[in-house]
Design an enzyme around this catalytic site. Sequence first.
Site, short mmCIF file in Angstrom:
data_model
loop_
_atom_site.label_atom_id
_atom_site.label_comp_id
_atom_site.label_asym_id
_atom_site.label_seq_id
_atom_site.Cartn_x
_atom_site.Cartn_y
_atom_site.Cartn_z
N CYS A 58 -23.00 -8.07 -18.00
CA CYS A 58 -21.76 -8.17 -17.24
C CYS A 58 -20.72 -7.24 -17.83
O CYS A 58 -20.50 -7.23 -19.04
CB CYS A 58 -21.18 -9.59 -17.33
SG CYS A 58 -22.18 -10.84 -16.53
N CYS A 108 -18.82 -13.23 -18.83
CA CYS A 108 -20.15 -13.36 -19.43
C CYS A 108 -20.11 -14.39 -20.57
O CYS A 108 -20.96 -15.28 -20.66
CB CYS A 108 -20.59 -11.99 -19.95
SG CYS A 108 -22.34 -11.86 -20.27
N GLY A 119 0.79 -1.23 0.00
CA GLY A 119 0.00 0.00 0.00
C GLY A 119 0.81 1.27 0.00
O GLY A 119 0.27 2.35 -0.17
N CYS A 129 -27.65 -10.23 -15.12
CA CYS A 129 -27.17 -9.93 -16.47
C CYS A 129 -28.21 -10.39 -17.49
O CYS A 129 -28.67 -11.54 -17.45
CB CYS A 129 -25.83 -10.65 -16.71
SG CYS A 129 -25.27 -10.53 -18.42
N CYS A 171 -26.39 -13.38 -19.73
CA CYS A 171 -26.02 -14.69 -19.20
C CYS A 171 -26.73 -15.04 -17.91
O CYS A 171 -26.59 -16.12 -17.37
CB CYS A 171 -24.51 -14.79 -18.98
SG CYS A 171 -23.96 -13.88 -17.52
#
Lengths: 256, 227, 289
Positions: free
Chosen positions: C262, C268, C29, C237, C240
């Site tokens: 998606c 997807c 970080g 979605c 899908c």
Amino acid sequence: MTPLLQVEGIAKMYGARIGCTDVSFDLYPGEVMGIVGESGSGKSTLLNCLAGHLQPDAGAVRFDTRAEGLRDTVMMSEPERRMLSRTDWAFVHQHARDGLRMNVSAGGNVGERLMAVNARHYGDIRDKAIDWLGRVEISADRIDDRPTAFSGGMQQRLQIARNLVTGPRLVFMDEPTGGLDVSVQARLLDLLRGLVREMGLSAIIVTHDLAVVRLLADRLMVMKDGHVIESGLTDQVLDDPQHAYTQLLVSSVLQV
Amino acid sequence: MITVENVSKSFVLHNQGAAEISVMAGASLSVAQGECIALVGASGAGKSTLMRMIYGNYLTQSGRIMVGDLDVVTAAPRQVIQLRRTTLGYVSQFLRVVPRVSTLDVVAEPLMATGSDRASAEAQAKTLLQRLNIPERLWQLSPTTFSGGEQQRVNIARGFAYPYPALLLDEPTASLDPVNRATVLKMIAEAKARGAAIIGIFHDHAARDEICDRQFDVTRFTPGLAA
Amino acid sequence: MSDYNFAYLDEQTKRMIRRAILKGLAIPGYQVPFASREMPMPYGWGTGGVQVSAAVLTPEDRFKVIDQGADDTTNAVSIRRFFEKTAGVAVTEATTEASVIQTRHRIPETPLREDQILVYQVPIPEPLRFLEPSEVETRKMHSLEEYGLMHVKLYEDISQHGAIATAYAYPVKVEGRYVMDPSPIPKFDNPKLEMAGIQLFGAGREQRIYAVPPYTQVVSLDFDDYPFEPTKADHACDLCGATDSYLDELIMDDAGGRMFMCSDTDYCGARRTAGHLGAQGAPLAEDAA
């Protein structure tokens, strides 16, 4: 009784020029010390040395920390001093802009010090902010406004709230009423007086305005050319000045 | 309670050619508990000066001023502040107040400063104000706009709010009508009765004779004026 | 093959970047300054990600590039072709087959493995930048762990919008020490920041690299009474039928018709190949581009 602040032999030079020199005094809990002098007297330099904004060339500034007793803040590491200035100390700047975040709401400004010491409950933080805004006579419905929408006097009061929310024991003030209208000044001084009393604060106030010190300060130091030329009880120094310069200062004040 | 020993004071006016003006030399005085002493002497002889020296408002060049256990001449500022809060009261000739503070708060302040809670401090303040005939409609106002007499009475109320063991009163009955004058004298008598040591300056001779046990002539110690 | 050095950058530059990456991995970080090079695309077009990818790619790697989840946007295609040309590495659109994935503003839905590296493109690496413009001051805040200001930002959100309104680039605390900007990924992706893969973040214009090693604790900042919620559109979605992936919203016509699909095109596509169909889905072969 242990002094809250023990200042010994503080000096700050700018090359060959004296910023301030040989300043020593003790400050006890609940005492307010005024430092007066004209421009160039060294009073702001002294205040900044005491508050840790400037590194003095000599001397010690010992503060009675809660955990470890008297510690010389000049010798402290920067993280320690920064922590001190967020908790036990407060600094009220002459220009509110220097002491506030202008792009953060009033509530955020007051809450910042709390969040800096790990307050993590939004509701509590906001409640405390509202409480403090009330104490400095800012209406609670302004909590989400930015300081840019406030008048000068309100900004200054917000600065005070922001500083006092963590219950510091020592407040440094640099010309807290400078640049404000006379009526606004009166209100601010009254507020400061009340808060200092209520919270048992100690304070060191730098100003060139003798009326401000008479109102707020128990004790007074008069500075000229970097030296402390007279000190004592405020009313004594102002009513029975001993040093030539002090006499000149006092006699120069216009009576209304 | 109050003992002044061989005190001297002079003023050096640096901005007027360093003129030195000696205003007091070798003054001594003592006041016991329950006594009231009047300072007398011609105007300018040093009565108010002596009072201010006892209060610590003026510096004393030499000598000792004992108020209780503390020598005001050599005391540290915070000791004098403590003394003024709990031991030594002072009613000056003029009321000096912070703008915006209400009359009630002005009078309640010495009580709050000595630990009373707001409710009881305000209650006592109200009693005093009533006694001194300050109408209730004025209590929430700042005394800065009051008449001279009203201001004087607020001043006295503030001075008598807390039961100081020692009191300094500079012209307490000035500007007062007979009714209020009598009330003030009664209040001073009550303070005496509870054991306070009081030093007062009274131009009102009748009042002085009524309330004071002794007189102290400051002109004896004023250089240039001594008989 | 080309006249370029492998992956465009010279070896010295790659070593410099690798040192920065190692430092970033050692201090999760923490923003490591690095000497960002002139790349053949302007700043703001992914130069940080490209430099990090260039430094970690080996000839055996299989490289995938996504831009807001899609492999087929102009920029994703350009960067993929760039590395095909300058490094000659194999490329793929399948998340499971890639060894290095460069991404702009999304984390793939398919969880990553220990042998995979995710390279993020970062515009502004400093999470405190918009509250504290001074670089000197923000560096001090990071080094002294003074993060009160970060919560001020969240406080401001709640006071203005009733909830923490930050929807992307949601700040996180890494391994309990540094506060980090995870790049403008939707907050829905924040929980995925705790993963088995190596995560590297490159900001070319700002000249910073930071990193999160595998299995590192990454906690999204919040208040006790306003906890973090990885929200997404409340929809499945339409192609899908997936209910657990981040969705793009497509406006279909002037009448307000819309379609959700998606954002991760590979995810997807894989689901549809496996036979899942959404409300508006058609079997794969009949899809228009």
